[in-house]
Scaffold this active site. Structure first.
Site, PDB file in Angstrom:
ATOM      1  N   HIS A 216      41.237  35.839  32.706  1.00 14.15           N
ATOM      2  CA  HIS A 216      42.601  35.938  33.311  1.00 14.15           C
ATOM      3  C   HIS A 216      43.337  37.536  32.627  1.00 14.15           C
ATOM      4  O   HIS A 216      44.490  37.277  32.119  1.00 14.15           O
ATOM      5  CB  HIS A 216      43.723  34.809  33.400  1.00 14.15           C
ATOM      6  CG  HIS A 216      44.736  34.828  34.356  1.00 14.15           C
ATOM      7  ND1 HIS A 216      45.972  35.412  34.158  1.00 14.15           N
ATOM      8  CD2 HIS A 216      44.805  34.516  35.435  1.00 14.15           C
ATOM      9  CE1 HIS A 216      46.858  35.457  35.169  1.00 14.15           C
ATOM     10  NE2 HIS A 216      46.049  34.610  36.207  1.00 14.15           N
ATOM     11  N   GLU A 376      40.027  38.792  38.388  1.00  8.88           N
ATOM     12  CA  GLU A 376      39.429  37.564  37.903  1.00  8.88           C
ATOM     13  C   GLU A 376      38.237  37.086  38.872  1.00  8.88           C
ATOM     14  O   GLU A 376      38.231  37.089  39.924  1.00  8.88           O
ATOM     15  CB  GLU A 376      40.561  36.332  38.386  1.00  8.88           C
ATOM     16  CG  GLU A 376      41.791  36.430  37.749  1.00  8.88           C
ATOM     17  CD  GLU A 376      42.939  35.443  38.475  1.00  8.88           C
ATOM     18  OE1 GLU A 376      42.603  34.120  38.100  1.00  8.88           O
ATOM     19  OE2 GLU A 376      43.904  35.781  38.752  1.00  8.88           O
TER      20      GLU A 376
END
Length: 416
Positions: A216, A376
């Site tokens: 992330h 991501e």
């Protein structure tokens, strides 16, 4: 303009020198200690990266731009302790787990043999932590594994070879956040030349359980020195479809086509992230694209245009995304064995998160709205609640079976 002392490759020996003391592990081996800010550094002649055990997070990534100026292009904090103190917890550079992204109604149903035929279903309820309502004060869904997911916890440093690699490990107990069974996971980061490799492995030891991880990381290829990241150009050549979501970003079950020329078309050509945010009809179309009251991107794109052949995902033809800035000249190519890709344009940032001392300018010291881009690599979000998608083998794992594996490679370059 901010000074970037001690950040050029070659001069990073100071950062490394601060980590030359050693600590003992339970196996009597010694692992070099972190620097004074709790960071473990990996350096090449092109890149310098720093990591911390909290969430197995990347905290710094430094390389020179087209003018030779070193820029730190990922969001984070100056000190490892700060990650535990920020109540907003933006998941900076972390590994969310044991299940990344959202779980509808904070529940899912599994079948003992992984199929729905002839077996009694078991429904699990995990801890909610998003979108609270009067009747559900803790939330109506679970985001990134819950209020004490993996990126709220300290991993162990299993191995660390300065300048080349670091491995973090975690043991997630049975029942933690409501997930069934114990899971053991290892996260390995390796750097070489101009590339950063990620390898994530997770193994269930006692029960069948869902697993989906990601990295992330918040990117700004201008080192957060400009007003926003909307001039960044993004190309996702395989992203022909996306997961349809409702107003709180929970998948509805629909798989939507990204029409050529539309606001979610990043596949037909490279496009400025801010292109559809310009005034006019395109901006109106983008309103609600990332949930109710949100204008921007927070979408799970599916690699529907990717060949199903056995081509190695590391080959140049298999690049899943390229992000670049015309201002710094820095470009980032992403390769991954995963079948989906979440892109978030930092719509919810509002200028209250501080930059590191290695970033920004004297007048620009926080992250503004649209000031970053989160990329991501992962599987189809909330696939455990949509068996019709056929993602069970990619997201549900059992003891004695195949482990969960995520592999990704980030290749950096500079256009002069």
């Amino acid at each position: 303009m901010r000074l970037h002392a001690l950040l050029l490759p070659g001069s990073l020996s100071l950062s490394l020198a601060a980590a030359t003391t050693t600590t003992s592990t339970s196996s009597s081996k010694t692992i070099p200690s972190p620097d004074a800010n709790g960071k473990y550094w990996l350096n090449t002649t092109h890149l310098s990266l720093a990591f911390i055990p909290y969430g197995a997070s990347i905290t710094n990534l430094i390389l020179a731009d087209k003018h030779g100026k070193p820029l730190d292009i990922v969001a984070g904090y100056d000190n490892a302790t700060a990650y535990t103190l920020d109540a907003a917890h933006p998941h900076f550079g972390s590994v969310p787990g044991r299940y990344a992204n959202r779980i509808k109604n904070s529940s899912f149903t599994l079948f003992p043999d992984g199929s729905a035929e002839g077996e009694e279903a078991i429904t699990y309820h995990v801890t909610p932590n998003e979108n609270p309502t009067p009747s559900h004060p803790k939330g109506v869904d679970t985001l990134h594994g819950g209020p004490d997911g993996w990126d709220y916890r300290n991993f162990s440093v299993v191995a660390y070879t300065p300048d080349s690699s670091i491995t973090f490990g975690i043991v997630d107990p049975d029942g933690k956040e409501g997930f069934p069974g114990e899971v053991i996971s290892y996260i390995t980061y390796t750097v070489s030349g101009n590339q950063w490799d990620i390898n994530m492995v997770a193994i269930p030891t006692t029960k069948q359980t869902p697993i989906m991880l990601s990295s992330h990381t918040y990117w700004n290829l201008d080192g957060f020195e400009r007003e926003d990241a909307l001039d960044h150009e993004l190309w996702m050549p395989f992203a022909g479809m996306r997961v349809g979501v409702d107003g709180i970003l929970i998948p509805t079950g629909e798989i939507l086509a990204n029409e050529r020329g539309g606001m979610n078309d990043f596949w037909s050509r490279p496009k400025r992230i801010g292109e559809a945010l310009e005034k006019g009809e395109k901006r109106k179309g983008l309103e609600g694209n990332c949930g109710t009251g949100c204008t921007g991107y927070d979408n799970c794109y599916i690699h529907s245009l990717r060949s199903s052949s056995s081509d190695d995902w590391r080959q140049p033809s298999q690049m899943v995304a390229r992000l670049s800035s015309p201002h710094s000249g820095i470009k980032l190519a992403v390769y991954s064995d995963q079948d989906a890709f979440q892109m978030y344009s930092c719509n919810q940032q509002k200028g209250d998160v501080p930059l590191k001392w290695t970033q920004g300018t004297d007048d620009r010291r926080t992250i503004p709205q649209y000031g970053c881009v989160v990329l991501e690599v992962q599987d189809w979000i909330d696939g455990i609640n949509h068996p019709e998608w056929g993602r069970t083998k990619k997201q549900v794992f059992a003891p004695g079976g195949d482990p969960y594996v995520l592999q990704a490679r980030y290749v950096f370059g500079v256009d002069k």
